[in-house]
Write a protein that holds these residues in place. Sequence first.
Motif, PDB file in Angstrom:
ATOM      1  N   VAL A  71       0.999  -1.411   0.000  1.00 42.81           N
ATOM      2  CA  VAL A  71      -0.122   0.031  -0.084  1.00 42.81           C
ATOM      3  C   VAL A  71       0.888   1.270  -0.069  1.00 42.81           C
ATOM      4  CG1 VAL A  71      -1.733   1.279   1.183  1.00 42.81           C
ATOM      5  CG2 VAL A  71      -1.909  -1.291   1.011  1.00 42.81           C
ATOM      6  N   LEU A  72       1.729   1.111   0.948  1.00 47.35           N
ATOM      7  CA  LEU A  72       2.875   2.396   0.864  1.00 47.35           C
ATOM      8  C   LEU A  72       3.589   2.731  -0.597  1.00 47.35           C
ATOM      9  CD1 LEU A  72       4.380   2.247   4.393  1.00 47.35           C
ATOM     10  CD2 LEU A  72       2.696   3.691   3.585  1.00 47.35           C
ATOM     11  N   ALA A  73       3.892   1.579  -1.273  1.00 50.35           N
ATOM     12  CA  ALA A  73       4.649   1.763  -2.408  1.00 50.35           C
ATOM     13  C   ALA A  73       3.572   2.575  -3.643  1.00 50.35           C
ATOM     14  CB  ALA A  73       4.907   0.356  -2.900  1.00 50.35           C
ATOM     15  N   GLU A  74       2.299   2.319  -3.378  1.00 51.74           N
ATOM     16  CA  GLU A  74       1.302   2.932  -4.261  1.00 51.74           C
ATOM     17  C   GLU A  74       1.053   4.651  -3.876  1.00 51.74           C
ATOM     18  OE1 GLU A  74      -2.117   0.222  -3.993  1.00 51.74           O
ATOM     19  OE2 GLU A  74      -1.209  -1.470  -5.106  1.00 51.74           O
ATOM     20  N   ILE A  75       1.427   4.941  -2.805  1.00 54.53           N
ATOM     21  CA  ILE A  75       1.250   6.247  -2.388  1.00 54.53           C
ATOM     22  C   ILE A  75       2.173   7.259  -2.801  1.00 54.53           C
ATOM     23  CG2 ILE A  75       0.953   7.792  -0.405  1.00 54.53           C
ATOM     24  CD1 ILE A  75      -0.299   5.209   1.297  1.00 54.53           C
ATOM     25  N   PRO A  76       1.786   8.178  -3.487  1.00 52.23           N
ATOM     26  CA  PRO A  76       2.983   8.926  -4.033  1.00 52.23           C
ATOM     27  C   PRO A  76       3.766   9.428  -2.764  1.00 52.23           C
ATOM     28  CG  PRO A  76       0.958   9.702  -4.958  1.00 52.23           C
ATOM     29  CD  PRO A  76       0.499   8.839  -3.839  1.00 52.23           C
ATOM     30  N   SER A  77       5.302   9.848  -3.179  1.00 59.90           N
ATOM     31  CA  SER A  77       6.298  10.062  -1.979  1.00 59.90           C
ATOM     32  C   SER A  77       5.837  11.346  -1.227  1.00 59.90           C
ATOM     33  CB  SER A  77       7.593  10.317  -2.399  1.00 59.90           C
ATOM     34  OG  SER A  77       7.572  11.270  -3.542  1.00 59.90           O
ATOM     35  N   LYS A  78       5.156  12.409  -1.751  1.00 64.13           N
ATOM     36  CA  LYS A  78       4.961  13.564  -1.003  1.00 64.13           C
ATOM     37  C   LYS A  78       3.756  13.367   0.090  1.00 64.13           C
ATOM     38  CE  LYS A  78       3.860  18.614  -0.906  1.00 64.13           C
ATOM     39  NZ  LYS A  78       3.751  19.593  -2.022  1.00 64.13           N
ATOM     40  N   THR A  79       2.795  12.592  -0.769  1.00 66.05           N
ATOM     41  CA  THR A  79       1.574  12.227   0.251  1.00 66.05           C
ATOM     42  C   THR A  79       1.916  11.147   1.496  1.00 66.05           C
ATOM     43  OG1 THR A  79       0.253  12.379  -1.618  1.00 66.05           O
ATOM     44  CG2 THR A  79      -0.818  11.144   0.204  1.00 66.05           C
ATOM     45  N   ARG A  80       2.865  10.213   1.132  1.00 64.74           N
ATOM     46  CA  ARG A  80       3.347   9.399   1.850  1.00 64.74           C
ATOM     47  C   ARG A  80       4.150  10.192   3.066  1.00 64.74           C
ATOM     48  NH1 ARG A  80       5.588   5.861  -1.542  1.00 64.74           N
ATOM     49  NH2 ARG A  80       7.526   6.970  -1.257  1.00 64.74           N
ATOM     50  N   ALA A  81       4.783  11.183   2.830  1.00 62.15           N
ATOM     51  CA  ALA A  81       5.604  12.158   3.741  1.00 62.15           C
ATOM     52  C   ALA A  81       4.557  12.885   4.926  1.00 62.15           C
ATOM     53  CB  ALA A  81       6.700  12.700   3.256  1.00 62.15           C
ATOM     54  N   ARG A  82       3.342  13.316   3.942  1.00 62.90           N
ATOM     55  CA  ARG A  82       2.490  14.074   4.760  1.00 62.90           C
ATOM     56  C   ARG A  82       1.616  13.095   5.768  1.00 62.90           C
ATOM     57  NH1 ARG A  82      -1.240  16.013   0.622  1.00 62.90           N
ATOM     58  NH2 ARG A  82      -2.436  16.223   2.370  1.00 62.90           N
ATOM     59  N   LEU A  83       1.404  11.780   5.165  1.00 65.44           N
ATOM     60  CA  LEU A  83       0.774  10.678   6.086  1.00 65.44           C
ATOM     61  C   LEU A  83       1.520  10.423   7.221  1.00 65.44           C
ATOM     62  CD1 LEU A  83      -1.488   8.723   6.566  1.00 65.44           C
ATOM     63  CD2 LEU A  83      -0.467   7.170   4.859  1.00 65.44           C
TER      64      LEU A  83
END
Length: 114
Positions: free
Chosen positions: A35-47
């Motif tokens: 799931v984390l691999a599918e989330i864009p990097s900037k969104t992942r950092a915000r999350l």
Amino acid sequence: MPAPQARLPSPDDCPVSLDVLGTLYRGDAEIVETVLAEIPSKTRARLAAYLYGKSHLHALGLRVASACTETDLVRVAGTAGSVLFAQSRAAPRAAETRHPGQRRISLAGSRSVA
């Protein structure tokens, strides 16, 4: 002057859908990684920053931060992002490290001495 009222976080505060958040919360390591691999990097950092800021989701925030670059975390959260990056790399090793001969402590099996 009236006391400020606490505001419950709304779903709009979280950078991913509640379905994705639930999957991350309940998923095993393999599912979370996918799931984390599918989330864009900037969104992942915000999350990661969002979750880390919630006391009951702190550990999940560290887990998500471990899938982020320091650059992304710093862009999203500034100096706190740098700290989050460092903690996400240090936390798993510290939690899993036991010294040779160290036993787990269980009070269930202890005997009382009279």
